[in-house]
Structure formats: structure tokens, C-alpha cells
Design a protein around this motif. Sequence first.
Motif, PDB file in Angstrom:
ATOM      1  N   LEU A 105       0.852  -1.179   0.000  1.00  0.00           N
ATOM      2  CA  LEU A 105       0.000   0.000   0.000  1.00  0.00           C
ATOM      3  C   LEU A 105       0.895   1.239   0.000  1.00  0.00           C
ATOM      4  N   ALA A 106       0.781   2.035  -1.044  1.00  0.00           N
ATOM      5  CA  ALA A 106       1.634   3.206  -1.199  1.00  0.00           C
ATOM      6  C   ALA A 106       0.942   4.450  -0.676  1.00  0.00           C
ATOM      7  N   LEU A 107       1.734   5.329  -0.041  1.00  0.00           N
ATOM      8  CA  LEU A 107       1.229   6.629   0.356  1.00  0.00           C
ATOM      9  C   LEU A 107       1.502   7.610  -0.786  1.00  0.00           C
ATOM     10  N   PRO A 108       0.436   8.147  -1.393  1.00  0.00           N
ATOM     11  CA  PRO A 108       0.662   9.076  -2.504  1.00  0.00           C
ATOM     12  C   PRO A 108       1.051  10.463  -1.977  1.00  0.00           C
TER      13      PRO A 108
ATOM     14  N   VAL B 251      -3.187   1.806  -3.223  1.00  0.00           N
ATOM     15  CA  VAL B 251      -2.848   3.085  -2.617  1.00  0.00           C
ATOM     16  C   VAL B 251      -3.620   3.258  -1.315  1.00  0.00           C
ATOM     17  N   LEU B 252      -2.988   3.893  -0.355  1.00  0.00           N
ATOM     18  CA  LEU B 252      -3.617   4.244   0.914  1.00  0.00           C
ATOM     19  C   LEU B 252      -3.459   5.763   1.052  1.00  0.00           C
TER      20      LEU B 252
ATOM     21  N   ARG C  53      -9.241  12.834  -3.351  1.00  0.00           N
ATOM     22  CA  ARG C  53      -8.051  12.195  -3.921  1.00  0.00           C
ATOM     23  C   ARG C  53      -8.192  10.679  -3.983  1.00  0.00           C
ATOM     24  N   ASP C  54      -8.838  10.108  -2.986  1.00  0.00           N
ATOM     25  CA  ASP C  54      -9.063   8.663  -3.016  1.00  0.00           C
ATOM     26  C   ASP C  54      -9.862   8.285  -4.254  1.00  0.00           C
ATOM     27  N   GLU C  55     -10.888   9.056  -4.551  1.00  0.00           N
ATOM     28  CA  GLU C  55     -11.698   8.796  -5.747  1.00  0.00           C
ATOM     29  C   GLU C  55     -10.892   9.040  -7.018  1.00  0.00           C
ATOM     30  N   LEU C  56     -10.093  10.110  -7.022  1.00  0.00           N
ATOM     31  CA  LEU C  56      -9.288  10.449  -8.194  1.00  0.00           C
ATOM     32  C   LEU C  56      -8.270   9.365  -8.502  1.00  0.00           C
ATOM     33  N   TYR C  57      -7.562   8.889  -7.471  1.00  0.00           N
ATOM     34  CA  TYR C  57      -6.495   7.914  -7.688  1.00  0.00           C
ATOM     35  C   TYR C  57      -7.029   6.526  -7.995  1.00  0.00           C
ATOM     36  N   ARG C  58      -8.063   6.121  -7.272  1.00  0.00           N
ATOM     37  CA  ARG C  58      -8.489   4.725  -7.368  1.00  0.00           C
ATOM     38  C   ARG C  58      -9.463   4.496  -8.523  1.00  0.00           C
TER      39      ARG C  58
END
Length: 224
Positions: A37-40, A60-61, A122-127
Amino acid sequence: MNPRFRDRQEAGRELAEQLKRVLSSGTALPDDRPLVLALPRGGLPVAEEVAGGLDADLDVLVVRKVGVPAHPELAMGALATLSGSIETVRNETVLSQLPGAGEPGADFDTVAEKEREELLRRDELYRQGRSPVQVDGRTVIVVDDGLATGSTMKAALVVARRFVPARLVAAIPVGARQTCQELEELADDVVGTYVTDDLGSVGAAYRDFGQTSNEEVQEILSRH
């Protein structure tokens, strides 16, 4: 401090080799494919190399720092989200120096609410609709590109622990020794390639420490 790594990719490859040794020293879990799990954002290039070296899954986390209003880089705490769960970690050392900031409705709550909105965005954007990650019963490795005060990593470990991993590992190429020691209360293993009492800044450990863009984060995740 002289640069220790050329870039995040080199740091990730070195970290992967160190993690192989650490993980092989523990009890092997049946049918356990590790989850990285990567920290962006900066943790993604490091984590991709780690996942490749360990033949692990990558996701990602998302974390957000709760900064002091007058000094945003100074963390009063942090927020992290994983599989729909949000965890808040307070930095009581910093809050003790800010009279009233930690009281209900004061600075901490105000900033945390704003960062919560950005965290979810950001969670929605990345995932981008990716299925929730399966954490329970797995070896989970939380990766960032470096560790100074550790507020965001602490929040990430707290939220990951809620999903009952079999083994929870914090992994960074470079970190402050005291902060790494503090993480030992939250993770089963803390793995740092270069741990020092004289960190200065995380970026000083890299010759190339350019900002990782949102587009790069999405591109990396699209490959996994």
C-alpha cells in the motif's frame, strides 16, 4: 547529508531487497501474496518497485496531513482512508504547544474537516472505481518515500490495522531514527534502508526528488 539514492525507483529496488530478507525471516503464511500500500504521491514510484521485487499486489492508501494553520508543513496530525474507513491520528506533541488548538471545534477540527474532503476527493481520483483492497489475513506493507515526523505513516498504519492484516510492515528508503522507533508500536516490522539521527529532510537523500504528479499516480496504478 549526501544523496543516498539516485531517485525513488532506485530507492524502491533497494528497499525491496531488504524487505525480502525481513519477510523470509518470519513465519510464512499459506497462499500469502503480499499487499503493498503506497502513500501518494511520492510513495507510488517507490512502492511499484517494491511490489515488483516481491511479486506483490499494489494499491494506494491515501493520507492527508492536518497542518497548523500558520505553518501548514507542521503536522497537528493526519487522516488516512482505506476501503471506506477513515482514521484520524493526533500529534499530541505539537498540539501541546498550541493552546486550545485541540479543543472541540478549534483549529484541529477545522483543518481536519477540510482535509477530510480533500482526502476523499483524492481517493476517488487515484483509485477510479478500483475494487476495495483485501487486507485481512495478509502481509501488508505500507510504503512511503521517506519518514520525517511520521504523522501520515502513523495514520496509515492505524487504519490498515483496523482491517486485521496477518503482518503489518512499515517500509521506507530513508527515515529519522526516532520516528522509526515510534512506529514500532504500530507495525509488526519497521524496515528502513537508511535510518539516521541526522535526517535534515527526506529530499536530501535523493539526487532526483521531483514532485510526483496525480497523473503519474494514476498511470502507476493503472498498471496493477
